[in-house]
Structures are given as C-alpha cells and as structure tokens.
Design a protein around this motif. Structure first.
Motif, PDB file in Angstrom:
ATOM      1  N   LEU A   1      27.969  40.187  38.703  1.00 17.41           N
ATOM      2  CA  LEU A   1      28.927  40.465  39.451  1.00 17.41           C
ATOM      3  C   LEU A   1      29.701  39.276  39.861  1.00 17.41           C
ATOM      4  O   LEU A   1      30.707  39.362  40.613  1.00 17.41           O
ATOM      5  N   ALA A   2      29.150  38.093  39.630  1.00 11.97           N
ATOM      6  CA  ALA A   2      30.072  36.706  39.799  1.00 11.97           C
ATOM      7  C   ALA A   2      31.161  36.688  39.027  1.00 11.97           C
ATOM      8  O   ALA A   2      32.261  36.059  39.185  1.00 11.97           O
ATOM      9  N   ALA A   3      31.693  37.480  38.097  1.00 18.56           N
ATOM     10  CA  ALA A   3      32.695  37.922  37.611  1.00 18.56           C
ATOM     11  C   ALA A   3      33.872  38.381  38.302  1.00 18.56           C
ATOM     12  O   ALA A   3      35.047  38.100  37.786  1.00 18.56           O
ATOM     13  N   ASN A   4      33.537  39.076  39.287  1.00 15.60           N
ATOM     14  CA  ASN A   4      34.276  39.638  40.307  1.00 15.60           C
ATOM     15  C   ASN A   4      34.900  38.404  41.345  1.00 15.60           C
ATOM     16  O   ASN A   4      35.633  39.006  41.970  1.00 15.60           O
ATOM     17  N   VAL A   5      34.461  37.381  41.277  1.00 11.19           N
ATOM     18  CA  VAL A   5      35.008  36.353  41.999  1.00 11.19           C
ATOM     19  C   VAL A   5      35.953  35.541  41.350  1.00 11.19           C
ATOM     20  O   VAL A   5      35.396  34.961  40.379  1.00 11.19           O
ATOM     21  N   GLU A   6      36.821  35.144  41.902  1.00  9.79           N
ATOM     22  CA  GLU A   6      37.994  34.019  41.291  1.00  9.79           C
ATOM     23  C   GLU A   6      38.283  32.927  42.597  1.00  9.79           C
ATOM     24  O   GLU A   6      38.417  33.477  43.819  1.00  9.79           O
ATOM     25  N   ILE A   7      38.567  31.756  42.228  1.00  8.03           N
ATOM     26  CA  ILE A   7      38.718  30.710  43.229  1.00  8.03           C
ATOM     27  C   ILE A   7      39.891  30.048  42.832  1.00  8.03           C
ATOM     28  O   ILE A   7      40.168  29.893  41.868  1.00  8.03           O
ATOM     29  N   ARG A   8      40.956  30.134  43.793  1.00 10.08           N
ATOM     30  CA  ARG A   8      42.234  29.292  43.514  1.00 10.08           C
ATOM     31  C   ARG A   8      42.252  28.114  44.603  1.00 10.08           C
ATOM     32  O   ARG A   8      41.970  28.202  45.781  1.00 10.08           O
ATOM     33  N   GLN A   9      42.595  27.035  44.113  1.00 10.83           N
ATOM     34  CA  GLN A   9      42.666  25.623  45.040  1.00 10.83           C
ATOM     35  C   GLN A   9      44.074  25.232  45.012  1.00 10.83           C
ATOM     36  O   GLN A   9      44.974  25.128  43.908  1.00 10.83           O
ATOM     37  N   TYR A  10      44.486  24.480  46.122  1.00  7.31           N
ATOM     38  CA  TYR A  10      45.742  23.890  46.503  1.00  7.31           C
ATOM     39  C   TYR A  10      45.600  22.677  47.004  1.00  7.31           C
ATOM     40  O   TYR A  10      44.796  22.262  47.735  1.00  7.31           O
ATOM     41  N   GLN A  11      46.804  21.701  46.919  1.00  6.46           N
ATOM     42  CA  GLN A  11      47.047  20.559  47.565  1.00  6.46           C
ATOM     43  C   GLN A  11      47.367  20.574  48.958  1.00  6.46           C
ATOM     44  O   GLN A  11      48.779  20.226  49.183  1.00  6.46           O
ATOM     45  N   SER A  12      46.840  21.503  49.762  1.00  3.90           N
ATOM     46  CA  SER A  12      47.221  21.540  51.059  1.00  3.90           C
ATOM     47  C   SER A  12      45.937  21.501  51.963  1.00  3.90           C
ATOM     48  O   SER A  12      44.756  21.345  51.472  1.00  3.90           O
ATOM     49  N   GLY A  13      46.292  21.904  53.204  1.00  5.87           N
ATOM     50  CA  GLY A  13      45.042  22.109  53.933  1.00  5.87           C
ATOM     51  C   GLY A  13      44.465  23.649  54.276  1.00  5.87           C
ATOM     52  O   GLY A  13      44.770  24.447  53.685  1.00  5.87           O
ATOM     53  N   HIS A  14      43.970  23.727  55.701  1.00  2.00           N
ATOM     54  CA  HIS A  14      43.500  25.041  56.234  1.00  2.00           C
ATOM     55  C   HIS A  14      44.382  26.172  56.046  1.00  2.00           C
ATOM     56  O   HIS A  14      44.187  27.132  55.323  1.00  2.00           O
ATOM     57  N   MET A  15      45.632  25.821  56.809  1.00  2.00           N
ATOM     58  CA  MET A  15      46.782  26.899  56.542  1.00  2.00           C
ATOM     59  C   MET A  15      47.430  26.351  55.105  1.00  2.00           C
ATOM     60  O   MET A  15      48.615  25.601  55.404  1.00  2.00           O
ATOM     61  N   VAL A  16      46.920  26.717  54.032  1.00  2.00           N
ATOM     62  CA  VAL A  16      47.602  26.446  52.943  1.00  2.00           C
ATOM     63  C   VAL A  16      49.029  26.447  53.021  1.00  2.00           C
ATOM     64  O   VAL A  16      49.709  25.574  51.989  1.00  2.00           O
ATOM     65  N   TYR A  17      49.637  27.418  53.442  1.00  2.00           N
ATOM     66  CA  TYR A  17      50.997  27.935  53.328  1.00  2.00           C
ATOM     67  C   TYR A  17      52.011  26.838  54.004  1.00  2.00           C
ATOM     68  O   TYR A  17      53.218  26.796  54.263  1.00  2.00           O
ATOM     69  N   ALA A  18      51.365  25.807  54.980  1.00  2.00           N
ATOM     70  CA  ALA A  18      52.047  24.857  55.552  1.00  2.00           C
ATOM     71  C   ALA A  18      52.719  24.025  54.742  1.00  2.00           C
ATOM     72  O   ALA A  18      53.600  23.028  54.997  1.00  2.00           O
ATOM     73  N   HIS A  19      52.266  23.915  53.492  1.00  2.00           N
ATOM     74  CA  HIS A  19      52.794  23.013  52.339  1.00  2.00           C
ATOM     75  C   HIS A  19      53.685  24.043  51.715  1.00  2.00           C
ATOM     76  O   HIS A  19      52.901  24.971  50.899  1.00  2.00           O
ATOM     77  N   GLU A  20      54.914  23.941  51.332  1.00  2.00           N
ATOM     78  CA  GLU A  20      55.804  24.852  50.805  1.00  2.00           C
ATOM     79  C   GLU A  20      55.627  24.949  49.198  1.00  2.00           C
ATOM     80  O   GLU A  20      55.597  26.300  48.816  1.00  2.00           O
ATOM     81  N   ASP A  21      55.178  23.944  48.636  1.00  2.40           N
ATOM     82  CA  ASP A  21      54.886  24.214  47.060  1.00  2.40           C
ATOM     83  C   ASP A  21      53.467  24.904  47.144  1.00  2.40           C
ATOM     84  O   ASP A  21      53.520  26.080  46.161  1.00  2.40           O
ATOM     85  N   SER A  22      52.649  24.848  47.917  1.00  3.42           N
ATOM     86  CA  SER A  22      51.212  25.530  47.904  1.00  3.42           C
ATOM     87  C   SER A  22      51.287  27.124  48.385  1.00  3.42           C
ATOM     88  O   SER A  22      50.675  27.817  48.094  1.00  3.42           O
ATOM     89  N   LEU A  23      52.286  27.155  49.253  1.00  7.64           N
ATOM     90  CA  LEU A  23      52.718  28.746  49.563  1.00  7.64           C
ATOM     91  C   LEU A  23      53.405  29.487  48.469  1.00  7.64           C
ATOM     92  O   LEU A  23      52.903  30.597  48.447  1.00  7.64           O
ATOM     93  N   ARG A  24      54.208  28.845  47.767  1.00  8.80           N
ATOM     94  CA  ARG A  24      54.709  29.533  46.700  1.00  8.80           C
ATOM     95  C   ARG A  24      53.572  30.050  45.682  1.00  8.80           C
ATOM     96  O   ARG A  24      53.404  30.871  45.188  1.00  8.80           O
ATOM     97  N   GLN A  25      52.532  28.841  45.419  1.00  9.26           N
ATOM     98  CA  GLN A  25      51.362  29.262  44.651  1.00  9.26           C
ATOM     99  C   GLN A  25      50.473  30.255  45.070  1.00  9.26           C
ATOM    100  O   GLN A  25      49.828  31.268  44.514  1.00  9.26           O
ATOM    101  N   LEU A  26      50.274  30.224  46.542  1.00  4.33           N
ATOM    102  CA  LEU A  26      49.558  31.301  47.012  1.00  4.33           C
ATOM    103  C   LEU A  26      50.120  32.712  47.070  1.00  4.33           C
ATOM    104  O   LEU A  26      49.498  33.523  46.709  1.00  4.33           O
ATOM    105  N   HIS A  27      51.497  32.842  47.421  1.00  7.88           N
ATOM    106  CA  HIS A  27      52.006  34.106  47.144  1.00  7.88           C
ATOM    107  C   HIS A  27      51.762  34.723  45.670  1.00  7.88           C
ATOM    108  O   HIS A  27      51.195  35.675  45.346  1.00  7.88           O
TER     109      HIS A  27
END
Length: 515
Positions: free
Chosen positions: A462-488
């Motif tokens: 079941l570990a295959a059902n989990v994926e992790i995405r990381q960003y060069q930003s903070g808690h509110m990842v979307y406060a960094h515009e490039d990271s917001l685009r990646q998050l979307h």
C-alpha cells in the motif's frame, strides 16, 4: 438554518476559460450523537433533549457550468490552525482570484492587487472551501458549544458531517471526491477520510496533504517538554539546513540545495540520531564532533549548539540564526525575516511570515466576499454587517484528545492520527495520498512528513499509494509563485490520474519524494 448566496464568474487557467457558479453560504452542523429523528430525544433513549450546541459552518463553493456531477471531481479544501478560516488556500492557492503578495518580504499596505488565478484548481475539479466552526462568517452557539466543536475529534466529526450533508444537498454523491487539507488540516483529513468511509459509507478517491503533521510527538515547537524523545530534533535538522542555505549562513554555500539536503538527511538519521540516543553517555570527543557537524549544516555557533546539548528547538533556531543582525526568521516560512522584538529572548514573539501576509489576505477576502460574492454586503439576513473571523482563537480551549480506530477509549495528550489514515487506506486499498511540502517550513518540517509517511502502519504494497512532492517554499507553499504553479500542476495531475482509478497508472513503489 442554511443560508446561501449565488453568483456567476469565470476564470482563465493556462489559457482555458472556465465559467462557474459560486455559492457562498452556511450549513448547520450538530455535534456527534445528535438524533435527527426526534429533536427532543437522545440516542440513548433518555428523555433529556438533544445537545443544544450547533455550528453554522461557512463555505464558498465553485461549480463549473455545464458539467455533469458524475464526470466532475469535487475537492473539499480547508486550512488548519486548529481554528483557522480557509482564507489562505482560497485567496492564495486555488480560488479563481489570487492575492498578489511579496515573495519573501513584508507586503506593502493597501491597496492590494487581486488577479485572475492562472493556478486555480478549477481546471481539474469543483472546489468547496470550508471554514472551521467558529471562523469566517460561521458561528457556534448553544450550551457547551466550545466543548462540542473545539477538539480534535469534535472538529473532525463536524467536517465529516459537513461533507456528507453538502454531497446530499448539491447532488454530488456520485462525483469523484477529494480532500485537500493544510497544516492541522492534514491531521483533520486523516480522521475525516476514515470517518467518511466508516460512519457515512463514502469512499474518497484521493487525499492531498499540504505541510503535514500527523504525529504531534514529532513537532519541533516544544520537544524540550518531552525529554527522552529526540526524534523532533532529527526530523527538523534538514529544514534548519535549508533555512541556513537560503540566508547564506553556511561557511560553504552548497551548489545544489537538494543534494545538500540528501547529505543532511543521512547525517540526521545516522550519526546525529545515534548521538541523541546516547544521551549523557556520549563522550566529549563525539559531542564536539557532532556539534561541529551541526554548525556546518545550520550556521549556528558551536558553543550555542553545545550549550543546547545538541538539541535546538524551532523557536531557538528562528531567534538565533539571524541573531547577530537582531532579526528573526519566519516559523511557517523561514525565507521571511523580521526585526526581533527582543534580541535577548530565547524565541521570537511573532512570526515574520504571518506579519508579512495577513493584512493582504484579510483585506482581499473581505472585499471579495462583499463585492463579488455579495455574501456579507448586507449580511445574509440583511442586518447590515458580519465580521469575518480569521481565527476562532481557541487553541487554549482545544482538546487534543483523540480516539484512534479500533481502540476502546480516547487517548489524551499529543494526537497521532497515523492509525486513522492507515485504517482508511486498508479499508479502501484504492485510496491515493499525495503529500506536498516546502523545504523552508519550520512549523511542520518536511522531513517529519517523509518520516511519518514511511512509518504508516500499512502493508508495504500500500506504500505505492503514497506520493510526495516537494517545493522550494515554506508552509504555505503557494506564497512562492513558482511553487504555486508546481503545486497546481501536481494537484491537478493527481486528480486526473485518480478520478478514474481503472485507467490510472501506478505511482512509484515507495513514498520517495519527487523534487
């Protein structure tokens, strides 16, 4: 009674125009155990009345026009706190309008700019932004109202009931369903996805977690109060290192952040972990060596590290890293910094990130709600005014008592909801989970989330059902515009891969971060 105001709008996402109907309103939610078959009878059969406490929970929903419910995913979105409204994800991440803020500095005072959100998630899903009980334009009332809604389990029950009621009222039971929670909202999501399945008979296609904390014993905010538990120091070290890297406080600036963090993670789980576990048996030479390595990775003075017994908590790091300049780093986003209220203090008195962004978000949403959604232009009942509450300010009243699945009684103390998420994944082996996290988050350090996901009590398959995405930003990842685009892009891709499970390709075999 439920209240709703409807308006129309459109948003352009990556060149695609989406026409939508917006509904701003409230749903009335009762505490767990309330019997809707007889308002004057409790479930135990006694003659005393149902609980009088109830919550009017505020939400804003966006529905794409012309879409068939069974073909259109729906995502329930909420921030955390506990006791926070969802203005942050609404106006900063996925709503059709986005507030423009400075990237890592204090945003200048009004006038603020609200723009079309090219990263709105409306290109992939209908959206329902839910404010927690007692926040936003929602209110709680009745006897023992705080006890009825201000707690880990009562809060999760309120959100579970809200989602089930919403699906029924808007005819969305047959839509692909998703949860998106941030911060404490990830704690909530682990319980809600389990309770939707077990208590309401509602399977969820996917759960998206942003800035995760599922086991509060891993928190770096106050580990000194839990001696003999050294795990938080180990899990926070990579975020300390990322912060020192960002502020150029390392003796040698690494060329590649991700490779640097790989090295720090390895040290944290090997030499550093072993040194912490040794406690007072650690010999002086090894203590000096570890302190030197910690200096190399964090930029903190060796003497300070040794005085802290190799154990620096989050507040101490935030106060000390930029201490020579009488500055503090942010807690939720350590890219931000601000003048120290007291340069001699052990920890900061405020979070520079919150100070930098709050006014813009609050101002933008208040204008938007009144002038665009027309929800509070005269109050939903026409009384002339409603206050939008950013927070319930209820942390001192909050009960963190939690009853995990298959346990006979609730546990007091720091909650751990890993068993809830694990039980949900076992109950529905097709449930998919996506964790999103920022390197510069000192509130919920990213390596903490990785560690928790790797320690979910689930079969390895079941570990295959989990994926992790990381960003060069903070808690509110979307406060960094490039990271917001990646998050979307990551969130939209996750929804498209999982809304039709039979056609979805399998993710990686282990929950290994993708950078």
């Amino acid at each position: 009674m439920p209240v709703a105001k409807t308006s129309d709008g459109s948003v352009t996402v990556r060149g695609q125009k989406i026409d939508y109907q917006a509904v701003a309103g409230t749903l009335v939610i009762h505490p767990k155990g309330w019997d809707d078959s007889d308002p004057n009878s409790n479930p135990d059969g006694k003659d005393d009345k149902n609980p009088t406490a109830e919550a009017s929970m505020f939400y804003v929903a966006y529905f794409e026009k012309g879409a068939r419910p069974e073909n259109r995913p729906i995502t329930f979105v909420y921030n955390g706190g506990p006791g926070s409204a969802t203005v942050w994800l609404h106006m900063g991440a996925f709503g059709p309008r986005r507030i423009v803020t400075a990237d890592d500095a204090h945003t200048a005072a009004a006038p603020y700019q609200l723009v079309n959100n090219d990263d709105s998630l409306l290109d992939a899903s209908d959206l329902v932004f839910i404010d927690a009980p007692g926040t936003g334009f929602g209110r709680i009332e009745g006897r023992d109202k705080e006890k009825a809604f201000y707690g880990t389990d009562p809060d999760a029950d309120a959100f579970t009931s809200f989602i089930a009621q919403f699906l029924g009222r808007y005819g969305r039971y047959n839509s692909p369903k998703y949860l998106f929670g941030e911060s404490y909202g990830t704690t909530r999501s682990a319980i809600v996805v389990h309770d939707l399945q077990q208590d309401k008979g509602i399977d969820v296609n996917g759960v998206m977690l942003l800035s995760q904390i599922l086991d509060y014993d891993n928190s770096i905010d106050g580990p000194q109060n839990n001696p003999s538990v050294d795990q938080p120091y180990m899990l926070a070290l990579p975020s300390f290192a990322a912060t020192a890297y960002y502020h150029h406080k390392l003796a040698t600036q690494p060329a590649d952040l991700r490779k640097f963090l790989d090295e720090v993670e390895h040290f944290a789980t090997t030499d550093y972990a072993q040194a912490l576990q040794a406690g007072t048996s650690l010999d002086d030479a090894e203590r000096d060596r570890i302190a030197g390595r910690l200096h190399d990775y964090t930029g903190l003075p060796v003497d300070y590290i040794k005085k802290a017994n190799l154990r620096v908590n989050g507040g101490e790091f935030e106060q000390t890293l930029l201490g020579p300049d009488e500055m503090n780093t942010g807690r939720l986003d350590s890219r931000f910094s601000g003048p120290a209220m007291d340069p001699l203090a052990q920890r900061p008195d405020y979070d520079p990130m919150g100070a930098a962004l709050s006014s813009a978000y609050v101002s933008a949403f208040n204008d938007y709600a009144r002038k665009v959604l027309h929800y509070a232009d005269g109050g939903p009942t026409g009384d002339g005014w409603m206050d939008y509450k950013l927070s319930a300010n209820n942390i001192r009243e909050w009960s963190f008592t939690h009853q995990p699945p298959s346990t006979p009684y609730p546990f007091r103390g720091a909650p751990n909801v890993l068993p809830d998420l694990a039980a949900a994944m076992k109950y529905n082996p097709k449930l998919k989970v996506q964790l999103n996290q920022g390197y510069f988050d000192l509130g919920t350090p990213y390596f903490e989330g990785v560690y928790e996901m790797r320690h979910l009590p689930i079969p390895k398959a079941l570990a295959a059902n989990v994926e992790i995405r990381q960003y060069q930003s903070g808690h509110m990842v979307y406060a960094h515009e490039d990271s917001l685009r990646q998050l979307h892009d990551n969130s939209a891709d996750f929804i498209r891969r999982t809304e039709n499970q039979s056609a979805a390709p399998a993710p990686a075999a282990h929950p290994t971060p993708t950078h």
